[in-house]
Motif scaffolding. Structure first.
Motif, PDB file in Angstrom:
ATOM      1  N   THR A 186       0.855  -1.172   0.000  1.00 45.99           N
ATOM      2  CA  THR A 186       0.000   0.000   0.000  1.00 45.99           C
ATOM      3  C   THR A 186       0.899   1.233   0.000  1.00 45.99           C
ATOM      4  O   THR A 186       2.074   1.166   0.347  1.00 45.99           O
ATOM      5  N   LEU A 240      -0.172  -6.282  -0.171  1.00 48.24           N
ATOM      6  CA  LEU A 240      -1.226  -6.928  -0.928  1.00 48.24           C
ATOM      7  C   LEU A 240      -0.629  -8.108  -1.679  1.00 48.24           C
ATOM      8  O   LEU A 240       0.364  -7.964  -2.392  1.00 48.24           O
ATOM      9  N   CYS A 255      -1.339 -11.341  -4.289  1.00 42.93           N
ATOM     10  CA  CYS A 255      -2.218 -11.966  -5.265  1.00 42.93           C
ATOM     11  C   CYS A 255      -1.742 -13.388  -5.516  1.00 42.93           C
ATOM     12  O   CYS A 255      -0.617 -13.614  -5.966  1.00 42.93           O
ATOM     13  N   ILE A 269      -4.323  -9.541   2.335  1.00 38.47           N
ATOM     14  CA  ILE A 269      -3.527  -8.409   2.819  1.00 38.47           C
ATOM     15  C   ILE A 269      -2.849  -8.811   4.117  1.00 38.47           C
ATOM     16  O   ILE A 269      -3.491  -9.335   5.033  1.00 38.47           O
ATOM     17  N   ILE A 304      -2.742  -7.602 -10.296  1.00 37.86           N
ATOM     18  CA  ILE A 304      -3.306  -6.869  -9.170  1.00 37.86           C
ATOM     19  C   ILE A 304      -2.844  -5.418  -9.202  1.00 37.86           C
ATOM     20  O   ILE A 304      -1.777  -5.094  -9.729  1.00 37.86           O
ATOM     21  N   ILE A 364      -3.557  -1.394  -6.876  1.00 43.03           N
ATOM     22  CA  ILE A 364      -4.190  -0.713  -5.746  1.00 43.03           C
ATOM     23  C   ILE A 364      -4.215   0.776  -6.016  1.00 43.03           C
ATOM     24  O   ILE A 364      -3.266   1.349  -6.570  1.00 43.03           O
ATOM     25  N   ASP A 374      -5.117   3.908  -1.366  1.00 41.93           N
ATOM     26  CA  ASP A 374      -5.164   2.621  -0.654  1.00 41.93           C
ATOM     27  C   ASP A 374      -6.580   2.151  -0.361  1.00 41.93           C
ATOM     28  O   ASP A 374      -6.777   1.235   0.436  1.00 41.93           O
ATOM     29  N   THR A 418      -9.025   1.102  -2.788  1.00 44.89           N
ATOM     30  CA  THR A 418      -9.589   0.116  -3.703  1.00 44.89           C
ATOM     31  C   THR A 418      -8.515  -0.809  -4.244  1.00 44.89           C
ATOM     32  O   THR A 418      -7.459  -0.356  -4.680  1.00 44.89           O
ATOM     33  N   VAL A 419      -8.804  -2.099  -4.227  1.00 41.53           N
ATOM     34  CA  VAL A 419      -7.921  -3.114  -4.789  1.00 41.53           C
ATOM     35  C   VAL A 419      -8.579  -3.678  -6.041  1.00 41.53           C
ATOM     36  O   VAL A 419      -9.781  -3.957  -6.045  1.00 41.53           O
ATOM     37  N   CYS A 473      -8.205  -6.636  -9.204  1.00 46.66           N
ATOM     38  CA  CYS A 473      -7.562  -7.894  -9.575  1.00 46.66           C
ATOM     39  C   CYS A 473      -8.133  -8.387 -10.894  1.00 46.66           C
ATOM     40  O   CYS A 473      -9.338  -8.269 -11.144  1.00 46.66           O
ATOM     41  N   CYS A 494     -10.399  -2.041   0.266  1.00 48.32           N
ATOM     42  CA  CYS A 494      -9.186  -2.505   0.938  1.00 48.32           C
ATOM     43  C   CYS A 494      -9.359  -2.546   2.449  1.00 48.32           C
ATOM     44  O   CYS A 494      -8.785  -3.403   3.122  1.00 48.32           O
TER      45      CYS A 494
END
Length: 357
Positions: free
Chosen positions: A160, A167, A169, A176, A198, A200, A204, A206-207, A209, A221
């Motif tokens: 982040t 984070l 993936c 996280i 992935i 972000i 920080d 919204t994530v 994928c 997030c």
């Protein structure tokens, strides 16, 4: 940036600019790392010592150290300084021994390829993610701080912006890890589809994928709740980048398209068709330009108008990876043709062509 490569014939596997933009590190499939001057194109040093192809590179935030990871799971730390690693010989080849600025110069981090590698924003930790299903955190001494046992291959990692969370993936989930509490939490509900890429948002919050079926997933997030999941492409999503302003995202897919999206509404704003496959896509540091690579061409687009500004031609084979310099004036591209090219973003002229041997 670094990318995974599907073809064994690739030469330039990953590219990383130093934090000040003066050097460019290139990892190759012949076990070597080249340190280049972004201003002159000169190869300042060639580092040898890995026993397998280079899969990952990461500069320390201070710019004086470079971490590298290979397909065998070995990590090396190199002291680059002004671009000529300490201990380099007259022929420019550097072989690390002992320790580097308190870091061990070589250690086996994983049982197989480690294709995710990054320093924490404060430079105190080095994180590595591997196909063996583990994420490990390292510092100077003792080297191993944390070993997160995952349930699937680690496809990507990113800190982040605040630097207090990592984070991760995997093929089967996104999670996280908190550096402060040493706790791990999963995002959303596992949908049983392999995750591949992935990103972000800068705040920080919204994530994002992308998965193997072309779907795009967004999570909050902080709460871990799913914001939205939708079909974005007809094939797997290999790359996601979020604009510096946090309002836009670009996705690159094996279906031969890159797409520009509104991050909040998930509205499709533009489709860039670059058949047969889109290999990489990235915003410039100011967010005004978008670079997209496909086969032997690289395109530069104006983000606001969605119009193509330049077609960067010159590579004789697939251009797999690209990276903007920190000031946005240079674009580096790496190709199967065994060259690295540095482009002037404004004029589209080739500044330097560097063969990678």
């Amino acid at each position: 940036m670094c990318i995974r490569d599907r073809r064994k014939s690739a030469s330039i596997r990953c590219l990383r600019f130093s934090p000040d933009g003066k050097q460019l590190a290139a990892g190759t499939n012949n076990k070597r790392i080249h340190i280049l001057s972004s201003q002159t194109g000169e190869i300042l040093a060639t580092m040898e010592g890995h026993g397998d192809d280079i899969d990952g590179l990461a500069f320390h935030p201070a710019g004086e150290l470079l971490a590298s990871a290979d397909r065998g799971g070995v990590i090396r730390i190199w002291e680059v300084g002004d671009g000529r690693p300490s201990g380099h010989t007259d022929d420019g080849v550097f072989n690390a021994k002992g320790s580097v600025s308190g870091w061990p110069s070589r250690f086996r981090a994983h049982t197989t390829r480690a294709w995710s590698l990054d320093f924490s924003p404060d430079g105190n930790h080095l994180l590595s993610g591997s196909k063996d299903g583990t994420v490990r955190a390292w510092n100077r001494r003792p080297p191993l701080l944390l070993r997160l046992q995952k349930t699937g291959e680690v496809m990507g990692m990113t800190f982040t912006k605040a630097g207090d969370e990592l984070l991760v993936c995997q093929r089967d989930k996104v999670s996280i890890w908190s550096r402060r509490s040493n706790e791990e939490r999963s995002l959303g509900v596992d949908i049983g589809v392999q995750k591949l890429s992935i990103g972000i948002a800068p705040d920080d919050a919204t994530v994002v994928c992308g998965d193997n079926d072309g779907n795009i997933h967004l999570w909050n997030c902080k709460t871990g709740q799913t914001i939205k999941s939708f079909v974005g492409h007809e094939d797997h999503v290999d790359r996601i980048d979020i604009s510096p302003c946090g309002k836009l995202m670009v996705t690159a897919s094996w279906d031969g398209t890159a797409k520009l999206w509104d991050l909040e509404s998930c509205e499709e704003l533009a489709v860039f068709r670059v058949p047969p496959h889109c290999n990489d896509a990235a915003f410039s540091p100011d967010g005004e330009l978008l670079a997209i690579s496909s086969e032997d061409n690289v395109m530069l687009y104006d983000v606001s108008s969605r119009q193509r500004l330049h077609l960067l031609q010159g590579h004789q084979n697939t251009a797999d990876c690209l990276a903007f310099g920190p000031d946005g004036r240079l674009l580096a591209t790496g190709s199967h043709d065994r060259t690295i090219r540095l482009w002037d973003v404004e004029t589209a002229e080739i500044r330097h062509v560097i063969p990678a041997h």
